[in-house]
Design a protein around this motif. Structure first.
Motif, PDB file in Angstrom:
ATOM      1  N   ASP A  39       0.842  -1.214   0.088  1.00 60.16           N
ATOM      2  CA  ASP A  39       0.068  -0.080   0.115  1.00 60.16           C
ATOM      3  C   ASP A  39       0.918   1.132  -0.021  1.00 60.16           C
ATOM      4  O   ASP A  39       0.662   2.159  -0.793  1.00 60.16           O
ATOM      5  CB  ASP A  39      -0.911   0.158   1.262  1.00 60.16           C
ATOM      6  CG  ASP A  39      -1.738  -1.262   1.321  1.00 60.16           C
ATOM      7  OD1 ASP A  39      -1.960  -1.776   0.352  1.00 60.16           O
ATOM      8  OD2 ASP A  39      -2.524  -1.466   2.432  1.00 60.16           O
ATOM      9  N   SER A  40       1.845   1.372   0.972  1.00 65.36           N
ATOM     10  CA  SER A  40       2.725   2.089   0.942  1.00 65.36           C
ATOM     11  C   SER A  40       3.427   2.626  -0.403  1.00 65.36           C
ATOM     12  O   SER A  40       3.742   3.728  -0.685  1.00 65.36           O
ATOM     13  CB  SER A  40       3.632   2.272   2.154  1.00 65.36           C
ATOM     14  OG  SER A  40       4.440   3.249   2.393  1.00 65.36           O
ATOM     15  N   ARG A  56       2.699   1.853  -3.044  1.00 65.85           N
ATOM     16  CA  ARG A  56       1.616   2.278  -4.257  1.00 65.85           C
ATOM     17  C   ARG A  56       1.295   3.785  -4.165  1.00 65.85           C
ATOM     18  O   ARG A  56       1.359   4.522  -5.099  1.00 65.85           O
ATOM     19  CB  ARG A  56       0.555   1.532  -4.463  1.00 65.85           C
ATOM     20  CG  ARG A  56       0.685  -0.122  -4.948  1.00 65.85           C
ATOM     21  CD  ARG A  56      -0.550  -0.815  -4.978  1.00 65.85           C
ATOM     22  NE  ARG A  56      -0.269  -1.900  -5.632  1.00 65.85           N
ATOM     23  CZ  ARG A  56      -0.865  -3.270  -5.439  1.00 65.85           C
ATOM     24  NH1 ARG A  56      -2.013  -3.097  -4.482  1.00 65.85           N
ATOM     25  NH2 ARG A  56      -0.749  -4.041  -6.135  1.00 65.85           N
ATOM     26  N   ASP A  57       1.036   4.223  -2.676  1.00 69.69           N
ATOM     27  CA  ASP A  57       0.651   5.612  -2.878  1.00 69.69           C
ATOM     28  C   ASP A  57       1.702   6.533  -2.331  1.00 69.69           C
ATOM     29  O   ASP A  57       1.484   7.596  -1.912  1.00 69.69           O
ATOM     30  CB  ASP A  57      -0.629   5.695  -1.808  1.00 69.69           C
ATOM     31  CG  ASP A  57      -0.442   5.296  -0.584  1.00 69.69           C
ATOM     32  OD1 ASP A  57       0.608   5.002   0.006  1.00 69.69           O
ATOM     33  OD2 ASP A  57      -1.602   5.021  -0.087  1.00 69.69           O
ATOM     34  N   ALA A  66       2.755   6.814   0.502  1.00 68.16           N
ATOM     35  CA  ALA A  66       2.616   7.527   2.092  1.00 68.16           C
ATOM     36  C   ALA A  66       2.913   6.498   3.065  1.00 68.16           C
ATOM     37  O   ALA A  66       2.894   5.475   2.968  1.00 68.16           O
ATOM     38  CB  ALA A  66       1.224   7.697   2.178  1.00 68.16           C
ATOM     39  N   ARG A 125      11.328   6.810  -0.914  1.00 66.19           N
ATOM     40  CA  ARG A 125      10.759   7.809  -1.921  1.00 66.19           C
ATOM     41  C   ARG A 125      11.898   8.202  -2.710  1.00 66.19           C
ATOM     42  O   ARG A 125      13.028   8.396  -2.633  1.00 66.19           O
ATOM     43  CB  ARG A 125      10.340   9.098  -1.164  1.00 66.19           C
ATOM     44  CG  ARG A 125       9.339   8.713  -0.072  1.00 66.19           C
ATOM     45  CD  ARG A 125       8.854  10.022   0.799  1.00 66.19           C
ATOM     46  NE  ARG A 125      10.010  10.601   1.415  1.00 66.19           N
ATOM     47  CZ  ARG A 125       9.937  11.713   2.299  1.00 66.19           C
ATOM     48  NH1 ARG A 125       8.604  12.052   2.621  1.00 66.19           N
ATOM     49  NH2 ARG A 125      10.907  12.143   3.047  1.00 66.19           N
ATOM     50  N   ARG A 132       7.336   9.273  -6.609  1.00 70.72           N
ATOM     51  CA  ARG A 132       6.956   8.133  -6.399  1.00 70.72           C
ATOM     52  C   ARG A 132       7.642   7.125  -5.441  1.00 70.72           C
ATOM     53  O   ARG A 132       8.608   7.906  -4.504  1.00 70.72           O
ATOM     54  CB  ARG A 132       7.069   7.177  -8.007  1.00 70.72           C
ATOM     55  CG  ARG A 132       8.423   6.891  -8.262  1.00 70.72           C
ATOM     56  CD  ARG A 132       8.637   6.716  -9.907  1.00 70.72           C
ATOM     57  NE  ARG A 132       9.722   6.748 -10.363  1.00 70.72           N
ATOM     58  CZ  ARG A 132      10.538   5.653 -10.352  1.00 70.72           C
ATOM     59  NH1 ARG A 132      10.298   4.278 -10.065  1.00 70.72           N
ATOM     60  NH2 ARG A 132      12.065   5.648 -10.712  1.00 70.72           N
TER      61      ARG A 132
END
Lengths: 245, 235
Positions: free
Chosen positions: A85-86, A88-89, A91, A128, A132
């Motif tokens: 999840d992290s 992909r987004d 965050a 990061r 992206r």
């Protein structure tokens, strides 16, 4: 290492990063040390660094604890879990309660595996790169004390350091070169696993102990673990030279 | 990426069409496989330029393909005119007559097992885009699985696709290393034996690998579940 103050430890990490930007350094070894530093600095129980492959799957490149059991906990996030999840987004996710079904319903297999390994809390920080992410850093805790805001900032900084180390040869600033470097990190990781197996079989031991011996030999002879592993797999190195565990 | 892999899996022969080259933004592609020792054999090329390029490397004994094979790392020279003369002192002058301004060599590798090299050539200099690089790496990964056993032997890539899903588990690679010692085989062949055993006994590769690492299972040097035999029974 435990006698070192927190400030000294942070300094040591940054000195290592500076070295890595100058020297021909051992990436996997660096990331493993970074993971171990994270455990101490952030007072967590286990840390793993995961990297995305070209088909957006996550693979472990380093962990604070090389035992197969802990490695498998990161492996399960190949296709589900907060790291994905992290990634992909882009965050971070902090203070994930692994016992709270309303939190873990999105990735039940991951949560169950983590609980089985004795963990109660998890945190994830993206690796990061510009706009992206190229992977994620995953922290686990056996307790449930929350990560403070300053700790979360430090954790993100450490994740960013991992990214810098991974992409240190950005002289040409090209995506193709970055991708080749990330790919090579993943390849190195597999090579190390293959070499662990070869040594474990020769010595009639298990892969975890084989890795300890491999790492000790690499350190003593100032070799990169990944280079050493490659020589073992392609049989250009006589493994009789490596002291048995 | 899906486009290039579809094209790859659709080909049951050993060749890839020119379509693959243009998908990657290249003029020509070639694949060379590692043979015994430092020698290579060109498996296929999409045209005269890549044939000449492979021949030159083979004859002169130097070049980006051989470097990629030896180190297991990609060699990406997107501007051949900017390469230092001493890098490939004999090859570079010999390239002058060929329409090659960009050369990309990707190893066909699974960890420390390197079975060959995918070479992509372009007459116009310039780096690959991120997408092209992803496609090239996906193609190299698929080729690596197809030729994993070495010696140019080709294996069923549909089964290779199944294998691909298991390869993120450390234990599979550890088991590969252990089996290579048990069986006295190169690691690529050892992985194929692991796979053959799993299919032959209708078990997930991961489970068999865990048994090997935990020493609950040993494979014999002369076992009936040879990869070829297993694939024959599976049609």
């Amino acid at each position: 290492m435990t006698s070192m103050s927190r400030e000294q430890q942070v300094s040591e990490v940054f000195v290592q990063v500076a070295d890595s930007l100058i020297d021909d350094f051992d990436l996997i070894e660096f990331l493993e040390q970074l993971s171990v530093h994270c455990v101490t600095l952030l007072d967590v129980s286990a840390v793993g660094i995961l990297l995305a492959s070209e088909n957006d799957r996550l693979h472990t490149v380093a962990a604070s604890d090389e035992t197969t059991q802990v490695l498998e906990l990161f492996v399960i996030q190949h296709d589900q879990g907060p790291c994905l999840d992290s990634y992909r987004d882009g965050a971070a996710r902090t203070n994930i309660d692994l016992n709270d079904p309303s939190v873990t319903h999105a990735w039940p297999a991951f949560a169950e595996r983590a609980r089985m390994s004795g963990f109660r809390t998890s945190h994830v920080f993206p690796l990061r790169l510009r706009d992206r992410a190229v992977g994620a850093m995953n922290l686990f805790h056996t307790g449930s004390q929350p990560l403070t805001a300053p700790d979360a900032s430090l954790a993100q900084a450490l994740a960013d350091i991992a990214t810098i180390a991974l992409l240190q040869q950005r002289d040409l600033g090209q995506e193709q070169r970055e991708k080749a470097q990330l790919q090579h990190a993943l390849t190195s990781r597999i090579t190390i696993e293959q070499a662990k197996g070869i040594l474990a079989e020769r010595w009639n031991t298990n892969p975890d102990l084989a890795f300890d011996a491999l790492r000790a030999y690499a350190r003593t002879h100032q070799l990169r673990i990944s280079d050493l592993a490659r020589e073992i797999v392609d049989q250009t190195l006589d493994t009789a030279h490596i002291p048995r565990p | 990426m899906s486009e290039i892999l579809r094209a790859f899996h659709a080909e049951r022969g050993s060749r890839l069409s020119d379509g693959c080259a243009s998908t990657l933004g290249m003029d020509q592609l070639s694949v060379s496989l590692a043979l015994e020792g430092p020698t290579t054999e060109t498996l296929w090329t999409t045209g005269e330029t890549s044939t000449s390029f492979e021949d030159l490397q083979f004859t002169l004994g130097e070049g980006p393909g051989l470097d990629a094979l030896r180190t297991g790392r990609a060699v990406l020279e997107h501007d051949v005119s900017a390469v230092a003369a001493g890098r490939w002192p004999v090859l570079l002058p010999a390239l002058a007559g060929l329409p090659i301004q960009a050369v990309f060599c990707l190893p066909l590798a699974l960890g420390g097992i390197t079975v060959g090299v995918l070479t992509a050539l372009r007459s116009i200099p310039g780096p690959m885009t991120g997408q092209q690089m992803n496609d090239a790496m996906a193609l190299a990964a698929a080729l690596a699985l197809r030729y994993l056993g070495g010696d140019g032997e080709q294996f069923d890539t549909r089964a290779g696709g199944r294998l691909d899903g298991e390869l993120h588990h450390a234990v599979v690679h550890q088991a590969t290393g252990m089996l290579s010692v048990q069986l006295g085989l190169p690691p690529g062949k050892a992985l194929l034996r692991l796979r053959a055993h799993a299919y032959g006994h209708d078990r997930p590769i991961l489970d068999v690998a865990e048994d090997v690492v935990a020493r609950r299972l040993r494979l014999n040097r002369d076992s009936p579940d040879e990869p070829n035999a297993s694939e024959e029974t599976r049609g």
